[in-house]
Design a protein around this motif. Sequence first.
Motif, short mmCIF file in Angstrom:
data_model
loop_
_atom_site.label_atom_id
_atom_site.label_comp_id
_atom_site.label_asym_id
_atom_site.label_seq_id
_atom_site.Cartn_x
_atom_site.Cartn_y
_atom_site.Cartn_z
N UNK A 1 -5.97 2.68 6.38
CA UNK A 1 -4.95 1.18 6.93
C UNK A 1 -5.57 -0.04 5.97
N UNK A 2 -6.61 -0.10 5.42
CA UNK A 2 -6.47 -1.30 4.32
C UNK A 2 -5.68 -1.07 3.23
N UNK A 3 -5.54 0.12 2.56
CA UNK A 3 -4.57 0.22 1.79
C UNK A 3 -3.17 -0.11 1.98
N UNK A 4 -2.86 0.31 3.26
CA UNK A 4 -1.35 -0.13 3.54
C UNK A 4 -1.38 -1.61 3.92
N UNK A 5 -2.22 -2.02 4.24
CA UNK A 5 -2.18 -3.62 4.65
C UNK A 5 -2.46 -4.32 3.31
N UNK A 6 -3.19 -3.85 2.44
CA UNK A 6 -3.15 -4.46 1.01
C UNK A 6 -1.97 -4.48 0.16
N UNK A 7 -0.94 -3.60 0.49
CA UNK A 7 0.38 -3.45 -0.24
C UNK A 7 1.36 -4.38 0.34
N UNK A 8 1.07 -5.08 1.43
CA UNK A 8 2.15 -5.85 1.98
C UNK A 8 2.37 -7.46 1.09
N UNK A 9 0.99 -8.18 1.12
CA UNK A 9 -0.14 -8.01 1.90
C UNK A 9 -0.21 -8.53 3.32
N UNK A 10 -0.88 -7.72 4.07
CA UNK A 10 -1.05 -8.17 5.49
C UNK A 10 -2.40 -8.94 5.65
N UNK A 11 -2.37 -10.40 5.38
CA UNK A 11 -3.46 -11.19 5.23
C UNK A 11 -4.66 -10.85 6.66
N UNK A 12 -4.09 -10.92 7.78
CA UNK A 12 -4.98 -10.91 8.77
C UNK A 12 -5.54 -9.53 9.08
#
Length: 362
Positions: free
Chosen positions: A318-329
């Motif tokens: 989940x962290x890896x996918x969020x970092x690729x956006x980046x999904x800041x929250x």
Amino acid sequence: MTADSTPALVQPADGTDGTPASLAGAPSAARGPRARNTKAYLRYVAAKIAGAVVSLFAVLVTSFFLFRLIPSDPVKQMTGGKRVSEQQLENLRHQFGLDQPMWKQFTSYIGDALTGDFGTSYQYHSPVIDKITDALPATLLLTGTAYVLYSALGIWLGTRTAWRNGSKSDRFNTAFALTLYSIPSFWLGLLLIIIFSVGLGPIPGMFPTGGLESGGETGFAYVVDVAHHLVLPVITLVAVGYAQTLLVMRSSLLDEMGSDYLTTARAKGLRDDAVRRKHAVPNAMLPTFTLMFVNLGHVVAGQILVETVFSWPGLGGLFYSALSVPDLPLVQGLFFVFATAVILANTLADILYPLLDPRVGR
């Protein structure tokens, strides 16, 4: 003989009218070295807890500014490369509060985070805390299973190799552990997928390439299916984790083996196995104990690269996918959870360590 001539050795403890202190209503609190040690230990614990609180606040501040250094526009990433007007982009920025001044974003983030609110995920459009809660069981299953296995295996093999220092088994186990410890975990995971999932030469593909389950299974068949998916990622984590534990345990036990108290224990007629198990290993466990608590914090943090390689639906992936956006929250929330787990585990180790070694915290 008068009262004034009473020998000093029979004078009452209160030194006044002969009434025992316990009957006179005097406090019966513990005095002496034990009381001083207790107070010193409580001061030590308070200092460690205060340090942990400061560290957690520093993590909050760091998580806010660190991920805003990523050279990417999260709003444009959310649109997936579609043609969107500037007005629509501005509306999205306003919706997520990205058009506010940095100081206002920071104060809002700190205030919300202190109440457990890490905001709404940009890509999933759901509360960050809900996404973390949903992914946490998968991470605990994977890393928790690996943690128990590599801790037990590392301590057992580390003890055996150190006690037989210089033997063929010691040289082999030490060299093998050093090799595994130097291999990146994600590279080892990819190698296992190629050999045991895809198949290599005469070796057929026996395990899934990734995921938690195949789907459609219930009851005992579901448990077997999940266990089947666990094999390769657990082996990857155990291979690296046991090597580290073995090396630390071996080094600690080698330091203890020349101590005088072991010679005294042997002189009393204790068998070699009893000397190792009852005297040497408990003292050698102290550095390994600290390492185990550090690794315990990583059970929650998970292994980001290993979970990503095996498509494991845990916090790491989940962290890896969020970092690729980046999904800041989502990135900020996960970073805080990871850091909190490590800080709390280290603080717990610091608090318990003086109970095992009285020289610490006194």
